[in-house]
Scaffold this active site. Structure first.
Site, short mmCIF file in Angstrom:
data_model
loop_
_atom_site.label_atom_id
_atom_site.label_comp_id
_atom_site.label_asym_id
_atom_site.label_seq_id
_atom_site.Cartn_x
_atom_site.Cartn_y
_atom_site.Cartn_z
N CYS A 102 0.80 -1.22 0.00
CA CYS A 102 0.00 0.00 0.00
C CYS A 102 0.84 1.28 0.00
O CYS A 102 0.29 2.38 -0.12
CB CYS A 102 -0.94 -0.01 1.19
SG CYS A 102 -1.87 -1.54 1.33
N HIS A 104 -2.94 8.22 5.35
CA HIS A 104 -3.15 6.88 4.82
C HIS A 104 -4.57 6.44 5.16
O HIS A 104 -5.28 5.93 4.30
CB HIS A 104 -2.10 5.92 5.39
CG HIS A 104 -2.10 4.58 4.74
ND1 HIS A 104 -2.00 4.41 3.37
CD2 HIS A 104 -2.20 3.32 5.26
CE1 HIS A 104 -2.02 3.12 3.08
NE2 HIS A 104 -2.15 2.44 4.22
N GLU A 141 -1.48 5.63 12.98
CA GLU A 141 -1.13 6.79 12.18
C GLU A 141 -1.33 8.08 12.96
O GLU A 141 -0.54 9.02 12.87
CB GLU A 141 -1.92 6.83 10.87
CG GLU A 141 -1.44 7.93 9.94
CD GLU A 141 -2.10 7.92 8.57
OE1 GLU A 141 -1.66 8.71 7.69
OE2 GLU A 141 -3.06 7.15 8.36
N LYS A 197 -9.69 8.16 1.37
CA LYS A 197 -10.15 6.77 1.22
C LYS A 197 -11.60 6.61 1.66
O LYS A 197 -12.25 5.62 1.33
CB LYS A 197 -9.25 5.82 2.00
CG LYS A 197 -7.87 5.60 1.38
CD LYS A 197 -7.08 4.56 2.15
CE LYS A 197 -5.70 4.31 1.54
NZ LYS A 197 -4.77 5.44 1.73
N HIS A 207 -9.69 1.84 -0.65
CA HIS A 207 -8.23 1.70 -0.59
C HIS A 207 -7.72 1.04 -1.87
O HIS A 207 -7.98 -0.12 -2.12
CB HIS A 207 -7.87 0.86 0.63
CG HIS A 207 -6.41 0.80 0.93
ND1 HIS A 207 -5.43 1.36 0.11
CD2 HIS A 207 -5.73 0.23 1.97
CE1 HIS A 207 -4.25 1.14 0.64
NE2 HIS A 207 -4.40 0.46 1.76
N PHE A 233 1.73 -3.14 4.08
CA PHE A 233 2.11 -4.44 4.65
C PHE A 233 3.60 -4.68 4.42
O PHE A 233 4.14 -4.33 3.38
CB PHE A 233 1.33 -5.58 3.98
CG PHE A 233 -0.11 -5.71 4.43
CD1 PHE A 233 -0.65 -4.89 5.42
CD2 PHE A 233 -0.94 -6.67 3.86
CE1 PHE A 233 -1.96 -5.03 5.83
CE2 PHE A 233 -2.25 -6.81 4.26
CZ PHE A 233 -2.77 -5.99 5.26
#
Length: 414
Positions: free
Chosen positions: A163, A302, A313, A334, A339, A398
């Site tokens: 991502c 994010h 975050e 998002k 996403h 990830f």
């Protein structure tokens, strides 16, 4: 001396618009692009919603025969890249193609092709799968096809960092230009993972929201969030060395001035405690940009709508910005797009640059229930006008990949 890097072209295919301009207008309006999945029958699946691309005619950009030999993620990348190239106003005869590069990320690549060819192999034998299977599947072929189509003969590569990929691609391209290796780079990301196997895999690991209400599925920073919503599409930016752009009279959307990239080195899917790696990425990006934390006006977060990401975050922003964390605005687009995995950072870079250009912060829509652990100004539900000078965009992937970009509002020079 480090060279300046500006954005001179944009292209996008997204759940809220099939051009960069249409996408930005939808983001300004707070339009939600999430709805029932139509790409496959969801009756045996727990997850029913996604942010799908709608009403895209790829044959406006690629002929039908060519498109049939490309996975959907490559088709999306081609459309966005061609748009960005055309938007930049580049005249190919006037550039050095060996100084023109491509860096387009994908997290998963041709998963639709993997699905269809595996089924074909089971039915007809695996020696009978398509001869185009491999070039349709592998992640780098979006970048490769773009370079072939547009004649980019400089470095052509594909960052694969889940991502964080789209942001890493733009950041790496920024460095290539700033450090003198290239003059032009088409950079961004593409993803087409609204597919049975991908949706099933993320469902199995409890990462996706199982809400069936589009207004309560992708809800970053909301206390009721229960996972992310898969999105699809592509975002591509034309990055260009500043003097090269000025010499040809190019329009300039914004300037990229800083980039930070770190790794948690902690866990394959979970962020490090307290968002330590993300905080370092932000701090490195600020240092690279040569600005103080207090100069950032807006962060495109994010903000995935997963419990761990949004909490970590928020903690990372507090660690990087101190008391200023409570003074800046931080929204998650998002909430509108879902996403887009490897394309997320590219789509969000476009929205961040346009926010600076227009002096407008897009909202975190469908926000209802405050979470005391996510207590920053997330611009809930309604976007707002603002005098923006510097903005940041964050992506966390990830594998512990963290990437942050710093953008500066461009002002015409005498």
């Amino acid at each position: 001396m480090k060279r300046r890097v500006v954005i001179t072209g944009m292209g996008a295919v997204s759940p809220i618009g099939n051009t960069a301009e249409e996408m930005w207008q939808s983001a300004r309006d707070g339009r939600c692009g999430i709805g029932p999945i139509t790409h496959f029958d969801t009756s045996p699946h727990k997850v029913k919603l996604a942010g799908e691309v709608k009403d895209l005619d790829v044959t406006r950009y690629i002929d039908k025969r060519e498109a049939r030999r490309m996975d959907l993620f490559t088709q999306y990348a081609m459309v966005a890249a061609i748009q960005a190239y055309e938007d930049s106003g580049i005249v190919y005869e006037n550039i050095d193609p060996t100084r023109f590069g491509v860096d387009i990320s994908s997290g998963i690549g041709g998963i639709n092709t993997v699905e269809s060819e595996y089924e074909r192999g089971q039915q007809r034998g695996f020696d009978r799968v398509s001869p185009f299977f491999v070039p349709m599947d592998i992640c780098n072929l979006a970048a490769g096809n773009v370079a072939i189509r547009l004649g980019a003969r400089g470095m052509c590569t594909c960052v694969v960092t889940a991502c964080a990929g789209g942001t890493n691609a733009i950041g790496d391209a920024f460095r290539m230009i700033r450090d003198g290796y290239l003059e032009l780079v088409l950079a961004g990301g593409s993803e087409a993972a609204v597919a049975k196997l991908a949706i099933g895999g993320f469902t199995s690991m409890k990462a996706l929201s199982e809400s069936q209400d589009p207004a309560r599925a992708s809800i970053p920073f909301d206390a009721e969030r229960d996972g992310f919503v898969m999105g699809e599409g592509a975002g591509v930016l034309m990055l260009e060395e500043y003097e090269h752009a000025r010499a040809r009279g190019a329009k300039i959307y914004a300037e990229i001035i800083g980039y930070g990239a770190t790794c948690d080195a902690y866990h394959i899917t979970s962020p490090a405690p307290g968002g330590e790696g993300g905080a370092r990425a932000m701090t490195e990006a600020l240092k690279d940009a040569g600005i103080a934390p207090e100069q950032i006006d807006y962060i495109n977060a994010h903000g995935t709508s997963t419990s761990l990401n949004d909490k970590c975050e928020t903690m990372a922003v507090k660690a990087a910005f101190g008391e200023h964390a409570y003074k800046l605005a931080m929204s998650s687009t998002k909430s509108m797009t879902g996403h887009l995995l490897g394309a997320a950072g590219a789509i969000e870079a476009i929205l961040t640059a346009r926010a600076l250009q227009d002096g407008f912060i897009p909202a975190t829509i469908n926000y209802r229930t405050p979470d005391p652990e996510c207590d920053l100004d997330i611009v809930p539900n309604v976007g707002r006008k603002a005098d923006l000078h510097y903005a940041m965009s964050n992506s966390l992937g990830f594998g512990g990949h963290n990437a942050s970009l710093v953008f500066k509002r461009y002002e015409e020079e005498a």
